[in-house]
Write a protein that holds these residues in place. Structure first.
Motif, PDB file in Angstrom:
ATOM      1  N   VAL A  66       3.982 -20.979 -35.732  1.00 37.98           N
ATOM      2  CA  VAL A  66       3.782 -19.620 -36.363  1.00 37.98           C
ATOM      3  C   VAL A  66       2.989 -18.666 -34.811  1.00 37.98           C
ATOM      4  O   VAL A  66       3.060 -18.002 -34.511  1.00 37.98           O
ATOM      5  CB  VAL A  66       2.148 -19.482 -37.081  1.00 37.98           C
ATOM      6  CG1 VAL A  66       1.464 -19.876 -36.582  1.00 37.98           C
ATOM      7  CG2 VAL A  66       1.564 -17.992 -37.726  1.00 37.98           C
ATOM      8  N   LEU A  67       2.334 -19.709 -33.872  1.00 38.95           N
ATOM      9  CA  LEU A  67       1.694 -18.756 -32.495  1.00 38.95           C
ATOM     10  C   LEU A  67       3.138 -18.458 -31.552  1.00 38.95           C
ATOM     11  O   LEU A  67       3.020 -17.767 -31.086  1.00 38.95           O
ATOM     12  CB  LEU A  67       1.251 -20.054 -31.703  1.00 38.95           C
ATOM     13  CG  LEU A  67       0.837 -19.063 -30.608  1.00 38.95           C
ATOM     14  CD1 LEU A  67      -0.435 -18.257 -30.353  1.00 38.95           C
ATOM     15  CD2 LEU A  67       0.131 -20.661 -29.814  1.00 38.95           C
ATOM     16  N   THR A  68       4.566 -19.028 -31.882  1.00 33.74           N
ATOM     17  CA  THR A  68       5.492 -18.080 -31.104  1.00 33.74           C
ATOM     18  C   THR A  68       5.985 -16.624 -31.904  1.00 33.74           C
ATOM     19  O   THR A  68       6.945 -16.078 -30.887  1.00 33.74           O
ATOM     20  CB  THR A  68       6.968 -19.828 -30.996  1.00 33.74           C
ATOM     21  OG1 THR A  68       5.961 -20.759 -30.261  1.00 33.74           O
ATOM     22  CG2 THR A  68       8.334 -19.174 -29.725  1.00 33.74           C
ATOM     23  N   ASP A  69       5.766 -17.173 -32.950  1.00 36.59           N
ATOM     24  CA  ASP A  69       6.826 -16.603 -33.549  1.00 36.59           C
ATOM     25  C   ASP A  69       6.400 -14.932 -33.783  1.00 36.59           C
ATOM     26  O   ASP A  69       6.472 -13.706 -33.911  1.00 36.59           O
ATOM     27  CB  ASP A  69       7.173 -16.719 -35.004  1.00 36.59           C
ATOM     28  CG  ASP A  69       7.853 -18.483 -35.060  1.00 36.59           C
ATOM     29  OD1 ASP A  69       8.952 -17.738 -34.226  1.00 36.59           O
ATOM     30  OD2 ASP A  69       8.407 -18.441 -35.901  1.00 36.59           O
TER      31      ASP A  69
ATOM     32  N   LEU B 109      -0.653 -14.355 -31.401  1.00 38.17           N
ATOM     33  CA  LEU B 109      -2.061 -14.722 -31.483  1.00 38.17           C
ATOM     34  C   LEU B 109      -2.884 -14.186 -32.935  1.00 38.17           C
ATOM     35  O   LEU B 109      -3.414 -15.219 -33.484  1.00 38.17           O
ATOM     36  CB  LEU B 109      -3.512 -14.145 -30.739  1.00 38.17           C
ATOM     37  CG  LEU B 109      -3.923 -15.540 -28.971  1.00 38.17           C
ATOM     38  CD1 LEU B 109      -4.352 -14.520 -28.063  1.00 38.17           C
ATOM     39  CD2 LEU B 109      -3.982 -16.733 -29.746  1.00 38.17           C
ATOM     40  N   ASP B 110      -3.013 -13.265 -33.224  1.00 32.32           N
ATOM     41  CA  ASP B 110      -3.653 -12.864 -34.295  1.00 32.32           C
ATOM     42  C   ASP B 110      -3.158 -14.172 -35.518  1.00 32.32           C
ATOM     43  O   ASP B 110      -4.017 -14.483 -36.508  1.00 32.32           O
ATOM     44  CB  ASP B 110      -3.547 -11.138 -34.923  1.00 32.32           C
ATOM     45  CG  ASP B 110      -4.062 -10.720 -36.060  1.00 32.32           C
ATOM     46  OD1 ASP B 110      -5.095 -11.476 -36.705  1.00 32.32           O
ATOM     47  OD2 ASP B 110      -3.611  -9.695 -36.261  1.00 32.32           O
ATOM     48  N   ALA B 111      -1.830 -14.074 -36.043  1.00 32.60           N
ATOM     49  CA  ALA B 111      -1.407 -14.596 -36.716  1.00 32.60           C
ATOM     50  C   ALA B 111      -2.162 -16.104 -36.666  1.00 32.60           C
ATOM     51  O   ALA B 111      -2.316 -16.739 -37.569  1.00 32.60           O
ATOM     52  CB  ALA B 111      -0.055 -14.939 -37.167  1.00 32.60           C
ATOM     53  N   ALA B 112      -2.192 -16.489 -36.035  1.00 33.16           N
ATOM     54  CA  ALA B 112      -2.124 -17.949 -35.398  1.00 33.16           C
ATOM     55  C   ALA B 112      -3.512 -18.649 -35.267  1.00 33.16           C
ATOM     56  O   ALA B 112      -4.161 -19.796 -36.126  1.00 33.16           O
ATOM     57  CB  ALA B 112      -1.287 -18.753 -34.067  1.00 33.16           C
ATOM     58  N   LEU B 113      -4.083 -17.325 -35.462  1.00 35.22           N
ATOM     59  CA  LEU B 113      -5.911 -17.740 -35.339  1.00 35.22           C
ATOM     60  C   LEU B 113      -6.296 -17.717 -36.448  1.00 35.22           C
ATOM     61  O   LEU B 113      -7.230 -18.283 -37.171  1.00 35.22           O
ATOM     62  CB  LEU B 113      -6.314 -17.225 -34.021  1.00 35.22           C
ATOM     63  CG  LEU B 113      -6.667 -17.415 -32.740  1.00 35.22           C
ATOM     64  CD1 LEU B 113      -7.074 -16.059 -32.067  1.00 35.22           C
ATOM     65  CD2 LEU B 113      -6.625 -18.773 -32.334  1.00 35.22           C
TER      66      LEU B 113
ATOM     67  N   TYR C 282      -5.260 -19.955 -28.147  1.00 34.00           N
ATOM     68  CA  TYR C 282      -5.065 -20.607 -29.474  1.00 34.00           C
ATOM     69  C   TYR C 282      -6.023 -21.806 -29.506  1.00 34.00           C
ATOM     70  O   TYR C 282      -6.429 -22.704 -30.376  1.00 34.00           O
ATOM     71  CB  TYR C 282      -3.509 -20.787 -29.439  1.00 34.00           C
ATOM     72  CG  TYR C 282      -3.938 -21.729 -30.812  1.00 34.00           C
ATOM     73  CD1 TYR C 282      -3.639 -21.495 -32.362  1.00 34.00           C
ATOM     74  CD2 TYR C 282      -3.340 -23.420 -31.192  1.00 34.00           C
ATOM     75  CE1 TYR C 282      -3.365 -21.691 -33.320  1.00 34.00           C
ATOM     76  CE2 TYR C 282      -3.015 -24.060 -32.005  1.00 34.00           C
ATOM     77  CZ  TYR C 282      -2.976 -23.264 -32.992  1.00 34.00           C
ATOM     78  OH  TYR C 282      -2.918 -23.526 -35.019  1.00 34.00           O
ATOM     79  N   PHE C 283      -5.403 -22.512 -28.550  1.00 37.47           N
ATOM     80  CA  PHE C 283      -6.351 -24.456 -27.848  1.00 37.47           C
ATOM     81  C   PHE C 283      -7.486 -25.032 -28.675  1.00 37.47           C
ATOM     82  O   PHE C 283      -8.049 -24.996 -28.774  1.00 37.47           O
ATOM     83  CB  PHE C 283      -5.460 -25.157 -27.889  1.00 37.47           C
ATOM     84  CG  PHE C 283      -4.293 -25.825 -27.638  1.00 37.47           C
ATOM     85  CD1 PHE C 283      -4.503 -26.829 -29.655  1.00 37.47           C
ATOM     86  CD2 PHE C 283      -3.331 -25.207 -27.906  1.00 37.47           C
ATOM     87  CE1 PHE C 283      -2.677 -26.747 -30.079  1.00 37.47           C
ATOM     88  CE2 PHE C 283      -1.689 -25.690 -28.144  1.00 37.47           C
ATOM     89  CZ  PHE C 283      -1.499 -26.389 -28.890  1.00 37.47           C
TER      90      PHE C 283
ATOM     91  N   ASP D 178     -13.351 -13.453 -32.256  1.00 33.93           N
ATOM     92  CA  ASP D 178     -12.616 -11.830 -31.376  1.00 33.93           C
ATOM     93  C   ASP D 178     -12.437 -11.982 -30.086  1.00 33.93           C
ATOM     94  O   ASP D 178     -12.463 -12.634 -29.686  1.00 33.93           O
ATOM     95  CB  ASP D 178     -14.306 -10.953 -31.278  1.00 33.93           C
ATOM     96  CG  ASP D 178     -14.880 -10.640 -32.265  1.00 33.93           C
ATOM     97  OD1 ASP D 178     -14.706  -9.584 -32.661  1.00 33.93           O
ATOM     98  OD2 ASP D 178     -15.834 -11.567 -32.285  1.00 33.93           O
ATOM     99  N   VAL D 179     -11.054 -11.572 -30.403  1.00 34.25           N
ATOM    100  CA  VAL D 179      -9.987 -11.669 -28.847  1.00 34.25           C
ATOM    101  C   VAL D 179      -9.830  -9.972 -28.674  1.00 34.25           C
ATOM    102  O   VAL D 179      -9.400  -9.185 -29.326  1.00 34.25           O
ATOM    103  CB  VAL D 179      -8.719 -12.592 -29.865  1.00 34.25           C
ATOM    104  CG1 VAL D 179      -7.619 -12.543 -28.359  1.00 34.25           C
ATOM    105  CG2 VAL D 179      -9.093 -13.544 -29.705  1.00 34.25           C
TER     106      VAL D 179
END
Length: 447
Positions: free
Chosen positions: A323-326, A329-333, A363-364, A385-386
């Motif tokens: 999900v991070l690649t696709d 950050l928003d969706a992955a977090l 992410y990690f 928050d990012v």
């Protein structure tokens, strides 16, 4: 990695500043009598004779070595000149530490590659430190002459005029004149000999005496810049050392990740697949003689396959989530926040996606911080928050838990800080006992 939250939050910092000793006199009046002022004045006094020796050595030896370069003798002479400059540089650093209290790091040592005198000569000639020390010798000499002249003139003038009421009697007693001569020609002379003039002279001397320590301090500030800039480690070499250290951190982190992946595969999916193979083998043997039992074993094996597939998905997500690649950050977090044991608000405000490597580290970082919150914080809510500030990616993770997290305790946060530092990132933890905890991570954008 996990960081325990407790009640042992320590600052681990020394102020080194003033503790408020309550001086009755202001700094301007104390300066002529302070130990620091006399140390700085002593530094200026020593600078001139040392600068003369250093300048003479450098100019003579470098000129001699350069002139003899037409023969082989010039090369070792030039190396000896630079080696002497390095020795004087070590002396100057020690003098700056002792008298100016200037903390100057040692420059990078000579990197002699191979045995013998030729290897040493080559290392000296190729060392940037050697040439910067020689440049210091050339620049410091005229500055030492100037600062010595100014400091000695002001210091002697100030104290001489300030103490004039104590020694003006020398002139009428031994010189046959009323006092210190202010002006004189063939027709008339002006002497400082009455009480008013003596008092004014002392007041002028007081002004000189009060101002001299600050002027000397300004002069030694320039000396400090010369010492720090030319005798300390160069920014380039310091950066090389930092990159070498960061490279070691990256290698250690990669090795640790590989060991973790191997352990997870060995203890998880691999073990299940071995059991699955054994179960299917037994089911195959019983297929003809006991179909019902074989069917039950196949059903059990099917469940093992599902579990193994889920463990493999979790392991792949831990390496790099799809999900991070696709989707970024928003969706992955948001996905990792949904697995946290406390409600987490996620807000990502980015104009574009950062570099893939930085995106993965971000992410990690958030994933580990949320894992800490789930295990140790006893929080009721958290937020992520990012955002981007100029060329930096900013992450902020907060929770309302018990606090007490401390990077200096050598916990998981220390390892996380090391990973960020390896890519020129910064981790700042504010976690007083009782909470709340706020962790800010700063990463380069690097698109």
């Amino acid at each position: 990695m996990a960081t325990e939250y407790g009640h042992g939050y320590g600052h681990g910092r020394e102020d080194g500043g003033s503790t408020g000793t309550g001086h009755r006199l202001p700094a301007a009046l104390r300066a002529p009598f302070e130990e620091r002022s006399w140390r700085e004045f002593g530094y200026v006094l020593l600078s001139l004779p040392l600068a003369i020796v250093l300048f003479t050595w450098t100019v003579t030896m470098v000129s001699l070595g350069t002139g003899l370069l037409v023969t082989f003798i010039g090369i070792p002479v030039l190396a000896a000149a630079l080696a002497g400059c390095r020795g004087f540089g070590a002396l100057e650093r020690a003098r700056a530490r002792g008298l100016l209290r200037l903390d100057v790091a040692e420059p990078e040592p000579l990197r002699v590659r191979g045995p013998g005198a030729l290897a040493w000569i080559g290392a000296v000639l190729k060392s940037g430190t050697s040439w910067r020390n020689a440049l210091y010798a050339l620049l410091q000499f005229p500055w030492a002459v100037f600062s010595f002249s100014v400091a000695v003139s002001l210091w002697t003038t100030g104290w001489t005029l300030l103490t004039y009421p104590l020694w003006f009697w020398v002139f009428p007693a031994y010189a046959g004149q009323g006092g210190l001569q202010l002006y004189g020609d063939e027709h008339h002379s002006v002497y400082l000999d009455n009480p008013f003039e003596i008092t004014v002279t002392a007041l002028v001397g007081l002004l000189f005496t009060l101002a001299t320590p600050w002027i000397v301090r300004a002069l030694t500030t320039v000396d400090g810049l010369l010492v720090r800039g030319l005798l300390g480690p160069s920014p380039l070499s310091a950066r090389v050392v930092e990159l070498e250290s960061d490279r070691g951190v990256v290698v250690d982190t990669a090795a640790a990740d590989l060991r973790r992946i191997e352990r997870d595969l060995h203890d998880g999916a691999q073990a299940r697949l071995v059991n699955l193979a054994m179960g299917l083998g037994l089911a195959k043997e019983k297929l003809l003689e006991d179909p019902d039992s074989a069917a039950a074993m196949v059903e059990e094996a099917h469940g093992e396959v599902k579990t193994a597939l889920q463990e493999l998905r979790d392991l792949a997500r831990g390496i790099h989530p799809a999900v991070l690649t696709d989707r970024g950050l928003d969706a992955a977090l948001s996905s990792v926040a949904s697995r946290c044991t406390v409600p987490v608000r996620v807000e990502v405000d980015l104009p574009a996606r950062p570099a893939p490597a930085i995106e993965g580290i971000a992410y990690f970082t958030v994933s580990e911080l949320l894992q800490n919150i789930s295990k140790h914080s006893r929080a009721r809510s958290a937020s992520v928050d990012v955002w981007r500030t100029e060329d930096r990616l900013m992450l902020q993770v907060t929770d309302d838990g018990v606090g007490g997290a401390d990077v200096s305790l050598g916990s998981g946060l220390a390892g996380l800080a090391g990973r960020l530092d390896a890519v020129d990132g910064v981790l700042v933890v504010d976690s007083p006992t009782g909470g709340p905890t706020q962790v800010i991570a700063e990463l380069p954008w690097r698109t």
